[in-house]
Design an enzyme around this catalytic site. Structure first.
Site, PDB file in Angstrom:
ATOM      1  N   HIS A 296       0.728  -1.375  -0.122  1.00  0.00           N
ATOM      2  CA  HIS A 296       0.026  -0.096   0.141  1.00  0.00           C
ATOM      3  C   HIS A 296       0.967   1.153  -0.020  1.00  0.00           C
ATOM      4  O   HIS A 296       0.466   2.229   0.495  1.00  0.00           O
ATOM      5  CB  HIS A 296      -0.924   0.189   1.398  1.00  0.00           C
ATOM      6  CG  HIS A 296      -1.715  -1.163   1.573  1.00  0.00           C
ATOM      7  ND1 HIS A 296      -2.805  -1.422   0.992  1.00  0.00           N
ATOM      8  CD2 HIS A 296      -1.359  -2.339   2.146  1.00  0.00           C
ATOM      9  CE1 HIS A 296      -3.230  -2.863   1.390  1.00  0.00           C
ATOM     10  NE2 HIS A 296      -2.264  -3.321   1.980  1.00  0.00           N
TER      11      HIS A 296
ATOM     12  N   SER B  61      15.062  21.401 -16.528  1.00  0.00           N
ATOM     13  CA  SER B  61      13.883  21.978 -16.909  1.00  0.00           C
ATOM     14  C   SER B  61      14.380  23.381 -17.565  1.00  0.00           C
ATOM     15  O   SER B  61      15.322  23.901 -16.991  1.00  0.00           O
ATOM     16  CB  SER B  61      13.064  22.303 -15.582  1.00  0.00           C
ATOM     17  OG  SER B  61      12.260  23.578 -15.664  1.00  0.00           O
TER      18      SER B  61
ATOM     19  N   GLU C  73       9.791   7.753 -17.247  1.00  0.00           N
ATOM     20  CA  GLU C  73       8.474   8.542 -17.573  1.00  0.00           C
ATOM     21  C   GLU C  73       7.730   8.272 -18.624  1.00  0.00           C
ATOM     22  O   GLU C  73       6.596   7.624 -19.043  1.00  0.00           O
ATOM     23  CB  GLU C  73       8.253  10.023 -17.424  1.00  0.00           C
ATOM     24  CG  GLU C  73       8.561  10.294 -15.740  1.00  0.00           C
ATOM     25  CD  GLU C  73       8.750  12.076 -15.765  1.00  0.00           C
ATOM     26  OE1 GLU C  73       7.878  12.576 -15.031  1.00  0.00           O
ATOM     27  OE2 GLU C  73       9.637  12.553 -16.189  1.00  0.00           O
TER      28      GLU C  73
ATOM     29  N   TYR D   5      -9.711 -14.115 -45.833  1.00  0.00           N
ATOM     30  CA  TYR D   5      -8.946 -12.843 -45.741  1.00  0.00           C
ATOM     31  C   TYR D   5      -9.760 -11.822 -46.068  1.00  0.00           C
ATOM     32  O   TYR D   5     -10.732 -11.669 -47.070  1.00  0.00           O
ATOM     33  CB  TYR D   5      -7.749 -12.835 -46.910  1.00  0.00           C
ATOM     34  CG  TYR D   5      -7.187 -11.449 -46.886  1.00  0.00           C
ATOM     35  CD1 TYR D   5      -6.028 -11.186 -46.033  1.00  0.00           C
ATOM     36  CD2 TYR D   5      -7.399 -10.422 -47.732  1.00  0.00           C
ATOM     37  CE1 TYR D   5      -5.323  -9.920 -46.292  1.00  0.00           C
ATOM     38  CE2 TYR D   5      -6.921  -9.276 -47.643  1.00  0.00           C
ATOM     39  CZ  TYR D   5      -5.959  -8.976 -46.971  1.00  0.00           C
ATOM     40  OH  TYR D   5      -5.187  -7.580 -46.951  1.00  0.00           O
TER      41      TYR D   5
ATOM     42  N   LYS E 273      -0.779  -4.272 -39.541  1.00  0.00           N
ATOM     43  CA  LYS E 273       0.738  -3.619 -39.596  1.00  0.00           C
ATOM     44  C   LYS E 273       1.198  -2.330 -38.826  1.00  0.00           C
ATOM     45  O   LYS E 273       2.169  -2.609 -38.083  1.00  0.00           O
ATOM     46  CB  LYS E 273       1.201  -3.632 -41.064  1.00  0.00           C
ATOM     47  CG  LYS E 273       1.346  -4.851 -41.783  1.00  0.00           C
ATOM     48  CD  LYS E 273       1.455  -4.681 -43.314  1.00  0.00           C
ATOM     49  CE  LYS E 273       0.788  -5.800 -43.766  1.00  0.00           C
ATOM     50  NZ  LYS E 273      -0.573  -5.879 -43.765  1.00  0.00           N
TER      51      LYS E 273
HETATM   52  N1  ARG Z   1      -1.502  -4.990 -48.512  1.00  0.00           N
HETATM   53  C1  ARG Z   1      -2.335  -6.148 -48.216  1.00  0.00           C
HETATM   54  C2  ARG Z   1      -2.339  -6.501 -46.580  1.00  0.00           C
HETATM   55  O1  ARG Z   1      -1.405  -5.960 -45.861  1.00  0.00           O
HETATM   56  C3  ARG Z   1      -1.819  -7.537 -48.765  1.00  0.00           C
HETATM   57  C4  ARG Z   1      -2.714  -8.445 -48.990  1.00  0.00           C
HETATM   58  C5  ARG Z   1      -3.753  -7.824 -50.107  1.00  0.00           C
HETATM   59  N2  ARG Z   1      -4.483  -9.121 -50.513  1.00  0.00           N
HETATM   60  C6  ARG Z   1      -5.645  -8.684 -51.166  1.00  0.00           C
HETATM   61  N3  ARG Z   1      -6.434  -9.613 -51.678  1.00  0.00           N
HETATM   62  N4  ARG Z   1      -6.075  -7.352 -51.477  1.00  0.00           N
HETATM   63  O2  ARG Z   1      -3.067  -7.183 -46.270  1.00  0.00           O
END
Ligand code: ARG
Length: 462
Positions: A158, A279, A292, A319, A327
């Site tokens: 604590h 500072s 920090e 997909y 990404k």
């Molecule tokens: N730039 C796309 C990604 O990062 C690659 C795969 C794209 N595939 C597609 N069928 N448009 O996912």
């Protein structure tokens, strides 16, 4: 050089200029180039082995890809938004360079399995780098734990003084957390290191491919089992992000301690000037910016974990373009995690313990009250009664504004007549820490043993 879209066969109208920029990922996915090329080379070798490509075609493809890699690394490659992503930029450059053989590289694969492969190759490498940065930090903690095995400071619960502990023991607590973090990444890598290539767009491919061979060339554990799963899930990246979030949570807590400890009010540690800033208005300031900032960065990394979970939750198989959004959070997680670990590992050896301040603080707040209770128990009193007796003695000290060890023997005896002169040994800080002499305890002896065990384990496993 033509930047004709590789998929434009069925299209009559050009892509809207804004849509082109909006849907492109090349600005951020170009950093995958070496993995994209590595994957393509392995794919080409497999196609040649299976007689889907001729050996001369394969050779010229590999040479072309290697030259593209060189061009990228020398800064002579021009990335084009019209070509959307890293995959089509490289493929198109290859065809421009070597002609028709370049057009054959994409046989039996899709960008869907290609991108999933690239990310896995990338993450596998980064996990290794991150694990070695964690190890470097752990080694710094072991050195610190060893040299400060006998240094005493107050331990808190604590954020109130609880019991005396050794600084070495405290460092070993962080060591343990980082050990689990490092193990978690190794475990995560088991699921990262699986090869999606061959899943093609979603259903597999009609060519007689040899996925085991490609997996072997790329150092993957094995090819993935299901094509739909392979191109669509990003759970491996989410798992990595969760592991990253845990590491940042640990670093953030550790940072918080360093910030508190380096304040004038605590003064337990001094951070080296090279990890602090001043500072612009207050001349006396030396701010713990590095811890920090790491505490602050934990926020964005937790956020990336949420982004990735949310990114996946509504996607039907297989997909979807949504996945392109995986990404930036992933890259940002890797970059900031690596940076935070690096600076932490550099900073730890540059911390100096302020032994007097720690000791002075440990003398305040009745840190050895539990030791007095344990003493009474050894004299035959049940623990609950001992707790009560010590509570009264502490109340007396609060009144007198002194510590337990400052009371005269007769004053202590007024609370319990089973107290003898030997009580003062267990009221000392050294006596208190030395008494916690078992595996996992704070005694200096145990800290040194823990350091030795940790070193032996690391030698065995690294
Ligand atoms: N730039 C796309 C990604 O990062 C690659 C795969 C794209 N595939 C597609 N069928 N448009 O996912």
């Amino acid at each position: 050089m033509s930047n004709k879209k590789l998929w434009s066969g069925r299209f009559n109208q050009p892509t809207d200029a804004f849509v082109e920029a909006f849907t492109a990922s090349v600005e951020f996915d170009q950093r995958l180039y070496q993995y994209d090329i590595q994957g393509s080379i392995a794919h080409a070798k497999m196609l040649a082995q299976q007689a889907i490509l001729t050996q001369p075609e394969c050779d010229v493809i590999i040479l072309g890809l290697e030259q593209i890699q060189q061009r990228i690394e020398q800064g002579g490659f021009e990335w084009s938004v019209e070509l959307e992503d890293v995959h089509m930029n490289i493929e198109s450059a290859l065809t421009n360079a070597i002609g028709d053989a370049g057009k054959k590289l994409h046989t039996g694969r899709s960008r869907n399995d290609q991108v999933a492969t690239d990310i896995r190759l990338y993450l596998r490498d980064e996990i290794e780098v991150i694990r070695s940065e964690i190890l470097r930090l752990q080694l710094a903690l072991l050195d610190m734990a060893e040299s400060e095995a006998e240094t005493i400071l107050p331990g808190f619960t604590h954020l109130q003084t609880a019991q005396p502990i050794t600084f070495g023991h405290h460092m070993m607590a962080w060591f343990e957390m980082l050990q689990r973090d490092r193990e978690r990444l190794a475990d995560c890598n088991k699921r990262v290191n699986i090869m999606p290539l061959g899943a093609a767009a979603l259903a597999g491919t009609t060519y007689p491919i040899d996925r085991n061979y490609t997996a072997q060339l790329l150092g993957f554990e094995r090819p993935s089992e299901n094509s739909l799963d392979s191109v669509s899930d990003r759970d491996f990246a989410i798992e990595f992000s969760a592991a990253a979030a845990l590491i940042m949570m640990h670093l953030s807590r550790f940072s918080e301690e360093l910030i508190i400890w380096s304040s004038a009010q605590f003064g337990f540690v001094e951070l080296s000037d090279s990890f602090c800033t001043g500072s612009s208005i207050m001349p006396q300031k030396k701010n713990p910016d590095v811890p920090e900032l790491i505490r602050g960065k934990s926020g964005r990394i937790f956020g990336h974990l949420m982004s990735l979970l949310t990114l996946m939750k509504g996607q039907p198989l297989a997909y979807n373009k949504d996945n392109q959004e995986d990404k930036e959070p992933l890259f940002d997680t890797v970059d900031n995690l690596k940076g935070s670990l690096k600076v932490f590992a550099d900073m730890i050896p540059a911390i100096s313990c302020q032994h007097d301040a720690m000791r002075k603080a440990a003398m305040q707040g009745f840190a050895t009250a539990t030791d007095l209770a344990d003493y009474l128990v050894r004299q035959g009193l049940p623990f609950r009664d001992a707790h009560e007796v010590v509570g009264k003695a502490v109340a007396r000290c609060v009144e007198k504004r002194c510590d337990l060890a400052d009371l005269e023997l007769v004053e202590l005896q007024a609370f319990s007549n089973i107290i003898n002169a030997d009580v003062f040994e267990c009221l000392t800080l050294e006596g208190s820490v030395a008494a916690r002499d078992h595996i996992g305890g704070t005694a200096p002896r145990q800290v040194l043993a823990a350091v030795a065990r940790a070193r032996a384990n690391l030698n065995g496993s690294v």
